[in-house]
Design a protein around this motif. Structure first.
Motif, short mmCIF file in Angstrom:
data_model
loop_
_atom_site.label_atom_id
_atom_site.label_comp_id
_atom_site.label_asym_id
_atom_site.label_seq_id
_atom_site.Cartn_x
_atom_site.Cartn_y
_atom_site.Cartn_z
N ASN A 17 -15.36 -3.63 6.23
CA ASN A 17 -15.22 -2.59 5.27
C ASN A 17 -16.20 -2.64 4.21
O ASN A 17 -15.86 -1.91 2.96
CB ASN A 17 -13.73 -2.26 4.89
N LYS A 70 -6.81 -8.69 10.64
CA LYS A 70 -7.43 -7.43 10.19
C LYS A 70 -9.04 -7.38 10.40
O LYS A 70 -9.61 -6.38 10.77
CB LYS A 70 -7.53 -7.61 8.67
N HIS A 99 -10.48 -15.38 1.38
CA HIS A 99 -9.58 -14.21 2.10
C HIS A 99 -9.96 -13.97 3.30
O HIS A 99 -9.26 -13.79 4.21
CB HIS A 99 -9.67 -13.07 1.02
N ARG A 153 -12.80 -15.68 -4.01
CA ARG A 153 -11.66 -15.01 -3.47
C ARG A 153 -12.14 -14.28 -2.11
O ARG A 153 -11.37 -14.33 -1.14
CB ARG A 153 -11.06 -13.96 -4.55
N LYS A 210 -19.19 -2.29 -0.38
CA LYS A 210 -18.15 -2.85 -1.28
C LYS A 210 -18.26 -4.02 -1.52
O LYS A 210 -17.96 -5.01 -0.76
CB LYS A 210 -16.80 -2.53 -0.51
N ARG A 249 0.78 -1.24 -0.09
CA ARG A 249 0.04 0.04 -0.06
C ARG A 249 0.88 1.24 0.06
O ARG A 249 0.48 2.04 -0.76
CB ARG A 249 -0.85 -0.07 1.34
N LYS A 262 -16.97 -6.48 -3.74
CA LYS A 262 -15.97 -7.20 -4.10
C LYS A 262 -16.08 -8.01 -5.27
O LYS A 262 -17.27 -8.06 -6.01
CB LYS A 262 -15.21 -8.10 -2.72
N LYS A 295 -7.71 -12.91 6.31
CA LYS A 295 -7.80 -11.72 7.16
C LYS A 295 -8.02 -11.69 8.84
O LYS A 295 -7.72 -11.19 9.50
CB LYS A 295 -9.19 -11.10 6.68
N ARG A 331 -3.76 4.64 8.88
CA ARG A 331 -3.59 5.23 7.63
C ARG A 331 -2.60 6.33 7.52
O ARG A 331 -2.49 7.06 6.55
CB ARG A 331 -4.99 5.80 7.24
N ASP A 333 -12.73 -3.58 -6.60
CA ASP A 333 -12.68 -2.89 -5.14
C ASP A 333 -13.42 -1.67 -5.15
O ASP A 333 -13.27 -0.75 -4.18
CB ASP A 333 -11.26 -2.35 -5.13
N GLN A 347 -0.43 -8.77 -6.36
CA GLN A 347 -1.66 -9.50 -6.67
C GLN A 347 -1.27 -10.90 -6.66
O GLN A 347 -2.05 -11.53 -6.38
CB GLN A 347 -2.28 -8.77 -7.62
N LYS A 353 -6.29 0.70 -10.82
CA LYS A 353 -5.16 0.14 -10.06
C LYS A 353 -3.97 0.15 -10.80
O LYS A 353 -3.75 0.19 -11.84
CB LYS A 353 -5.58 -1.47 -9.81
O1 LIG Z 1 -6.66 -7.16 -2.41
P1 LIG Z 1 -7.74 -7.07 -1.64
O2 LIG Z 1 -8.84 -7.76 -2.30
O3 LIG Z 1 -7.46 -7.18 -0.11
O4 LIG Z 1 -8.30 -5.39 -1.83
C1 LIG Z 1 -7.75 -4.24 -0.91
C2 LIG Z 1 -8.82 -3.83 -0.02
O5 LIG Z 1 -8.85 -4.83 1.04
P2 LIG Z 1 -10.37 -5.52 1.23
O6 LIG Z 1 -9.95 -7.01 0.76
O7 LIG Z 1 -11.33 -5.07 0.48
O8 LIG Z 1 -10.50 -5.53 2.61
C3 LIG Z 1 -8.14 -2.51 0.55
O9 LIG Z 1 -9.23 -2.06 1.51
P3 LIG Z 1 -8.92 -1.33 2.78
O10 LIG Z 1 -7.98 -0.14 2.45
O11 LIG Z 1 -8.24 -2.39 3.72
O12 LIG Z 1 -10.19 -0.93 3.53
C4 LIG Z 1 -8.02 -1.45 -0.46
O13 LIG Z 1 -9.12 -1.17 -1.01
C5 LIG Z 1 -6.92 -1.84 -1.49
O14 LIG Z 1 -6.67 -1.05 -2.52
P4 LIG Z 1 -5.44 0.03 -2.74
O15 LIG Z 1 -4.19 -1.07 -2.81
O16 LIG Z 1 -5.67 0.95 -1.52
O17 LIG Z 1 -5.67 0.52 -3.87
C6 LIG Z 1 -7.32 -3.48 -2.03
O18 LIG Z 1 -6.43 -3.81 -2.69
P5 LIG Z 1 -6.41 -3.98 -4.39
O19 LIG Z 1 -6.04 -5.43 -4.39
O20 LIG Z 1 -7.68 -3.95 -4.83
O21 LIG Z 1 -5.22 -3.38 -4.90
#
Ligand SMILES: O=P(O)(O)O[C@@H]1[C@@H](OP(=O)(O)O)[C@H](OP(=O)(O)O)[C@H](O)[C@H](OP(=O)(O)O)[C@H]1OP(=O)(O)O
Ligand SMILES: Nc1ncnc2c1ncn2[C@@H]1O[C@H](COP(=O)(O)OP(=O)(O)OP(=O)(O)O)[C@@H](O)[C@H]1O
Length: 538
Positions: A255, A222, A213, A209, A187, A11, A189, A217, A149, A449, A498, A490
């Motif tokens: 989230n 998380k 996941h 997924r 959200k 991130r 997914k 988590k 953050r 996302d 990924q 992205k």
């Molecule tokens: O990879 P994932 O599925 O965990 O998704 C990430 C999200 O986690 P989540 O699974 O929704 O809890 C993650 O959500 P949080 O910030 O943890 O609420 C982000 O949206 C992340 O996007 P980016 O890297 O900030 O652009 C998201 O990363 P990307 O894979 O979309 O880049």
């Protein structure tokens, strides 16, 4: 904890956004001059002191402010400011920031509006703010940013930000209204199970997924509990499954679900993990919207009735298509299983010997259908995509100057959009083929996302002339609008992350959860054998 650290480091590599919400009104951004440079100037009357922060109402990284500034004689207009955030060591120049923000707007305009529909996508525009204003704003809100953050700093140097409508408000009407407004943010997914032949883990063809996941988590801290939500249930178009999915989101919001009333968070996680209210409190907030006796009734039956009503209304809205909605530019048939083996809903039907594949399908004009179409641009799965990414990488190593021509970092224009429409999966070994698949994958990941905002507001008695969609509820008709947010493409650089994360998710799930299932199954089998033996003896 290892995974959380790795995710944090990924991130940190990409810039993020910081969102400032204006609650009751805000300044109008004046459109700026020049094609591709939709820059507005922020009105000078807008003082940072007039932004009052209420970040406890929002999730990590989101810092809402209320700006009481009125724009001349015009009625108030709600706006949201999005600022870029960067890791401290990755500062960018003002020009780079302006370009980055402009790319986000262009991607929305040239790609996502076409794929998802004019009505659902609000691209906003880039605005230029007085530097002093930004600095003071940053100082004011810094102490309220969640620690998790703060690995990124708000860009206070360029003076550029994105100005968007406040999507917790009805988007069918331009100015702030004085009727109560409820907003549900989901959200959803990824709504499909990969159908690609490149998938090597058998489990990926059975369990989605999101469900896999969940286990990682929870193991990495998380979230505290595994959610019963499965995106495939929500995207099924089958009302029963959609109700189950929404109820599961309400039970374990993580989230994936937040509810706002008049722009203020009333349900869901305000920061990383703590929900702001329980279901009883939520029902109390919802009564004026859904319950006939308007707050007079109470007790568990009332809570259940109100929540049920919310779930039914949201389902109807999600299945609705706006008049202008077309089927969209993509025509990808849903392949692969329609049910995820890990979904408790499907499991329970399966255990009862009922048909789990019942599938009503989504109406083609609805936002869920369109989002799913964009998600399915990921035709090869990360396992099939990664070698193609490496092909592009190798080419760029040899010809780094080509990065611009390949449009890796934009511009996200008509040419970029047209290339996305090539759905052929026949690999001719070229860089062009690899690049198309890489770009399609990035767009698909963005759709996996993004979030959906549903704003609902009771219609005034006898106001049938309102030119906006309405949904009946037990109490009154509700005017509604549906929008998508977080449509930032992205980054190309996130593909190796990924790839690693995918294998980590599947391996963890296979080793722990599936192994556990096997143990349960084999114990049951042994019990069965024991039983047979006993019978034998008799
Ligand atoms: O990879 P994932 O599925 O965990 O998704 C990430 C999200 O986690 P989540 O699974 O929704 O809890 C993650 O959500 P949080 O910030 O943890 O609420 C982000 O949206 C992340 O996007 P980016 O890297 O900030 O652009 C998201 O990363 P990307 O894979 O979309 O880049
Ligand atoms: N236009 C908007 N109107 C209302 N709320 C918004 C708007 N844009 C964003 N938000 C709120 O801010 C949250 C975070 O926004 P967004 O997802 O765009 O930021 P992000 O880039 O993912 O930030 P982060 O780095 O915190 O993940 C959203 O989930 C939503 O609650």
């Amino acid at each position: 904890m290892r995974c959380a650290c790795r995710v944090a480091s990924h991130r940190a590599a990409s810039p993020g956004m910081l969102v400032l919400l204006s609650g009751n009104g805000g300044p109008e951004a004046e459109p700026g001059p020049g094609p591709g440079q939709h820059r507005g100037k922020f009105p000078e009357c807008c003082q940072p002191t007039e932004w009052s922060s209420a970040s406890r109402n929002h999730r990590a990284g989101v810092l809402p402010c209320c700006c009481a500034v009125r724009n001349g004689a015009l009625p108030q207009r709600c706006v949201v400011l999005r600022f870029l955030k960067f890791p401290p060591n990755k500062k960018k120049t003002s020009e780079e920031i302006l370009q980055h923000l402009q790319n986000i707007v262009d991607f929305g305009k040239n790609v996502m509006k076409d794929f998802l529909g004019e009505n659902y996508v609000h691209c906003g525009e880039v605005v230029q703010l007085p530097l002093e204003f930004v600095k003071q704003l940053c100082l004011k809100i810094q102490c309220e940013r969640p620690e998790s953050r703060c690995d990124k700093d708000l860009d206070t140097f360029s003076g550029y930000a994105m100005c968007l409508p406040n999507l917790t408000r009805l988007q069918t009407f331009h100015f702030a209204e004085h009727r109560p407004i409820l907003c549900v943010e989901i959200k959803p997914k990824c709504g499909f199970i990969p159908f690609s032949n490149d998938v090597t883990h058998e489990m990926k063809h059975k369990v989605c997924r999101y469900c896999m996941h969940q286990h990682l988590k929870v193991a990495t801290g998380k979230w505290k509990k595994i959610s019963k939500y499965c995106p495939l249930d929500l995207y099924s178009g089958n009302k029963q499954r959609m109700h189950f999915a929404l109820r599961s989101l309400l039970q374990e919001t993580q989230n994936n679900l937040r509810i706002f009333k008049n722009g203020e968070l009333i349900y869901g996680c305000g920061d990383a993990r703590s929900p702001v209210a329980d279901l009883k409190e939520l029902a109390h907030h919802l009564k004026p919207f859904f319950f006939p006796s308007n707050g007079l009734a109470s007790g568990p039956h009332c809570t259940k009735a109100v929540i049920r009503e919310l779930v039914h209304v949201i389902t109807r809205v999600l299945l609705s298509s706006s008049e202008k909605a077309r089927a969209g530019a993509l025509r990808l048939g849903l392949q692969g299983p329609r049910v995820c083996e890990a979904s408790p809903f499907s499991r329970s039907l399966h255990n009862q010997g009922k048909n789990t594949s019942e599938h009503s399908g989504l109406p083609k004009g609805c936002l869920l259908y369109k989002t799913l179409q964009v998600q399915m641009l990921d035709q090869l799965d990360i396992e099939g995509l990664y070698p193609l990414y490496k092909r592009v990488e190798q080419y760029l190593e040899e010809f780094p100057e080509e990065r611009k021509t390949l449009q890796i970092d934009g511009p996200y224009d008509e040419v970029f959009y047209q290339k996305l429409l090539d759905l052929s999966t026949e690999d001719d070994g070229t860089v062009a083929f690899a690049l198309t698949k890489v770009q399609q994958y990035r767009v698909a990941m963005t759709a996996k996302d993004c979030s959906i905002m549903i704003a609902l507001s009771p219609c005034l008695q006898g106001t049938s002339s309102d030119q906006r969609p309405v949904i009946p509820s037990s109490r009154s008709r509700l005017a509604f609008s549906v929008s998508v947010l977080d449509l930032d493409l992205k980054p190309y650089e996130s593909i190796p992350h990924q790839y690693k994360l995918d294998s980590k998710i599947v391996n963890y799930y296979s080793k722990t959860v599936h192994a556990k299932d096997d143990t349960v199954r084999s114990t049951r089998f042994k019990e069965h054998e024991d039983c047979t033996l006993v019978l034998h003896k008799v």
